[in-house]
Design an enzyme around this catalytic site. Structure first.
Site, PDB file in Angstrom:
ATOM      1  N   GLU A   8      -5.085  24.876 -18.134  1.00  0.00           N
ATOM      2  CA  GLU A   8      -4.547  25.656 -18.991  1.00  0.00           C
ATOM      3  C   GLU A   8      -5.118  26.875 -19.570  1.00  0.00           C
ATOM      4  OE1 GLU A   8      -2.035  21.701 -21.029  1.00  0.00           O
ATOM      5  OE2 GLU A   8      -4.285  22.250 -21.470  1.00  0.00           O
ATOM      6  N   ASP A 128       9.799  17.530 -21.183  1.00  0.00           N
ATOM      7  CA  ASP A 128       9.122  17.340 -22.333  1.00  0.00           C
ATOM      8  C   ASP A 128       9.768  16.788 -23.412  1.00  0.00           C
ATOM      9  OD1 ASP A 128       6.737  18.768 -20.895  1.00  0.00           O
ATOM     10  OD2 ASP A 128       7.761  20.662 -21.600  1.00  0.00           O
TER      11      ASP A 128
END
Length: 247
Positions: A8, A128
């Protein structure tokens, strides 16, 4: 089962987040390009990359992402800021292996279905989940969709995979996460990649025997060194091998 070592990026650096809080990133003092190369050297067949700056509408990491795609020596599955046809096709043209779409899938399902048909095996749907709803805009906004309805809305769209993340638990309650992920995997018509549940090789072993789970993202555990990538790949590779029956 495929293990996706996960990176990330925020402002050119490798970070991990706690429940998606972009303002409280944990910084890892590693070189992103060399880290990607080390994953390939360890035997990874794919890697997953999320650009947090792109989620916030900035192209700060664009050059670095391109460098990782060129240098990684394995296909890159890229997410973050994929909110238009132009952006998605830009990264496909740049050589990314797969593009991960979340927010756009909630806002414009017909466009995402069209993109999935136009780019078979290159579009991944991100689901999500927080408090029973699909979240958008980098986990900041709640959509009107339940995860089950979200999957149903896409029917037989030819996604390469579906990534499921249980934001509620986010590494704190793996049992709850596995329950949600296994339930959605049973409903999904596309193989599911589990996100946020791999802390150790034991978690990989458990995931491997859930129906329709094709892979898992592993990021924080690799950077914290609670998971060795080589061992994780070996466990995942052997998880579905047939076991000889006793005579």
């Amino acid at each position: 089962m495929m293990i996706y070592p996960t990176m990330e990026l925020q402002q050119g650096r490798c970070v991990t987040l706690d429940k998606g809080r972009l303002d409280a990133a944990m910084l890892w003092h590693v070189d992103p390009v060399e880290t990607a190369r080390s994953w390939a050297a360890a035997g990874a067949e794919w890697m997953h990359l999320t650009d947090f700056d792109a989620i916030e509408g900035r192209d700060t990491n664009a050059g670095l992402v391109e460098e990782i795609i060129r240098a990684a020596e394995i296909p890159v599955q890229l997410g973050g800021g994929m909110r238009s046809r132009e952006t998605i096709e830009h990264w496909i043209d740049k050589g990314v292996g797969r593009v991960v779409i979340g927010t756009l899938a909630a806002l414009d399902p017909e466009l995402v279905k069209e993109l999935a048909k136009r780019h078979p095996d290159q579009i991944v749907l991100s689901v999500d989940v927080w408090k029973g709803r699909v979240m958008t805009e980098g986990w900041r906004n709640s959509s009107a969709f339940t995860p089950e309805a979200f999957l149903d809305a896409y029917g037989d769209a030819p996604f390469a995979a579906v990534i499921v993340t249980d934001i509620d638990s986010d590494m704190e309650d793996v049992e709850a996460q596995l329950g949600l992920i296994s339930g959605l995997a049973a409903k999904a018509r596309t193989p599911v990649i589990a996100s946020g549940v791999v802390r150790s090789v034991d978690d990989i072993s458990r995931l491997a025997y859930i129906h329709n789970i094709s892979g898992a993202l592993a990021g924080r555990s690799l950077f914290r060194k609670t998971l060795d990538l080589g061992e994780a790949l070996e466990v995942a590779k052997g998880a579905h091998e047939p076991v000889a029956q006793f005579q």
